[in-house]
Design an enzyme around this catalytic site. Structure first.
Site, PDB file in Angstrom:
ATOM      1  N   THR A  37       0.828  -1.215   0.000  1.00 35.22           N
ATOM      2  CA  THR A  37       0.000   0.000   0.000  1.00 35.22           C
ATOM      3  C   THR A  37       0.857   1.257   0.000  1.00 35.22           C
ATOM      4  OG1 THR A  37      -1.840  -1.118   1.059  1.00 35.22           O
ATOM      5  CG2 THR A  37      -1.737   1.252   1.366  1.00 35.22           C
ATOM      6  N   SER A  75       1.983  -7.535  -0.662  1.00 32.38           N
ATOM      7  CA  SER A  75       2.784  -8.481   0.122  1.00 32.38           C
ATOM      8  C   SER A  75       2.065  -9.800   0.364  1.00 32.38           C
ATOM      9  CB  SER A  75       3.255  -7.854   1.430  1.00 32.38           C
ATOM     10  OG  SER A  75       2.199  -7.727   2.332  1.00 32.38           O
ATOM     11  N   THR A 109       1.796  -4.465   4.256  1.00 38.29           N
ATOM     12  CA  THR A 109       1.651  -4.818   5.672  1.00 38.29           C
ATOM     13  C   THR A 109       1.115  -6.237   5.893  1.00 38.29           C
ATOM     14  OG1 THR A 109      -0.557  -3.848   5.777  1.00 38.29           O
ATOM     15  CG2 THR A 109       1.298  -2.412   6.331  1.00 38.29           C
ATOM     16  N   ASP A 110       0.582  -6.861   4.828  1.00 34.15           N
ATOM     17  CA  ASP A 110      -0.019  -8.195   5.030  1.00 34.15           C
ATOM     18  C   ASP A 110       0.992  -9.208   5.552  1.00 34.15           C
ATOM     19  OD1 ASP A 110      -2.443  -7.257   4.176  1.00 34.15           O
ATOM     20  OD2 ASP A 110      -2.221  -7.977   2.119  1.00 34.15           O
TER      21      ASP A 110
END
Ligand code: ASP
Length: 342
Positions: A37, A75, A109-110
């Site tokens: 993101t 990610s 961030t995943d």
């Protein structure tokens, strides 16, 4: 992979206030971009590495920046093969530029905590690595990416960052790679430290550390993956009320080399998973991790079984440690010692 040098001249023309005082030697920072993101706009199109960095001209007040785009993926598409390529690339870059003060990796961030934990166990130098992302795309109001990126660089160049292992900087908090979890789908404070707490905080004028990670990492890690091109496959199976034992059979018979069970609190498992306690010690390792964020599973490997206790590691992090452990041994007692040490 393309290596770009930021066009300093262009930036200085655009932002003359950024011209450093004469003779000021600024630390050299390498920013490796991977996507996520932080490198996206709302319509889902992605921003290339150099453009991402140019959007934060304040970086040049603190450091000489070089940027390399490693990938440009969400990610959720990160893989163990990419982790290997990433740590090996970092090794090469640091050999080429040993005066690099720190590496900052922009990341979705995943799976950021997974990549961070993998690097924490496989980056064998003490050059600080800081991972950073954002919860809001770059065109959203109050996008958090620019401030997070600036903070990540400020943390990475601070003298206290050395020997802290791989860190994640989000929302003004500095976390140890091992000891944070993503805990919200959307908010900018999505990442929370586990019970072990944050390492420190980033304030406008100062970066402050309050503690160091207590578990082994980086220079003290015994995992060396620089020559590997794959990692032993390990699956995760989630326990639930009424778990069908056929699911366990399926995972046990898959061509994996180990299994992680994401269990209830305290390592308790359903009746369908319980037969793991009867498996012989020669069986492939089965790590039991609790899916609960707080606390830990007490104890150690029950003798004569292939069961390893994950302590307070989440299932995803336990999987990473098991994959690395399997590069060295299949001995259950030895693998349990890794789970105490890392
Ligand atoms: N889709 C994103 C990712 O790459 C989510 C994020 O970065 O916050 O993980």
């Amino acid at each position: 992979m393309h290596k770009h040098k930021i066009c300093l001249l262009l930036l200085i023309c655009l932002y003359p206030g950024l011209l450093p005082a004469q003779n000021t030697v600024k630390p050299k920072v390498l920013i490796i971009t991977t996507g996520g993101t932080i490198a996206s706009v709302t319509d889902s199109s992605s921003i290339e590495g150099p453009e991402l960095i140019r959007a934060v001209p304040q970086l040049l007040k603190y450091a000489d920046i070089e940027v390399e785009e490693f990938s440009n993926i969400g990610s959720s598409r990160m893989t163990p093969d990419l982790w290997l390529k990433l740590v090996q690339r970092i090794g090469i870059l640091l050999e080429e530029s040993p005066d690099t003060k720190c590496i900052v990796i922009t990341h979705g961030t995943d799976t950021m905590e997974e990549t961070a934990f993998f690097l924490n166990l496989t980056h064998t130098r003490n050059t600080p690595i800081v991972l950073v992302g954002s919860m809001r795309t770059s065109d959203e109001i109050s996008a958090d990416g620019p401030a997070n990126l600036l903070n990540a660089v400020r943390v990475g160049i601070s003298e206290e960052a050395r020997d802290k292992g791989v860190m994640v900087v989000m929302n003004d908090n500095i976390s140890a790679a091992r000891d944070l979890r993503k805990a919200h789908n959307r908010r900018v404070d999505a990442f929370q430290a586990t019970d072990r707490g944050y390492l420190g905080f980033v304030d406008p004028g100062k970066v402050t550390f309050y503690q160091s990670p207590s578990k082994s990492h980086t220079v003290n890690s015994e995992f060396n993956v620089y020559a590997l091109d794959s990692l032993p496959p390990v699956d995760i199976v989630q326990d639930f009320a009424g778990f069908d034992p056929d699911i366990l059979d399926y995972f046990i018979n898959r061509p994996n080399q180990g299994l992680v069970v994401s269990s209830f609190a305290g390592g308790r498992v359903s009746k369908g998973v319980a037969p793991i306690i009867k498996l012989p010690v020669e069986h492939k390792p089965i790590v039991v991790s609790s899916s609960i964020k707080g606390g830990r599973i007490m104890g150690s490997n029950p003798p004569g079984t292939p069961i390893i206790v994950a302590n307070d590691l989440s299932a995803n992090k336990a999987r990473i440690l098991l994959m690395l452990a399997l590069t060295k041994t299949t001995d259950i007692a030895q693998i349990q010692t890794y789970f105490h040490r890392y």
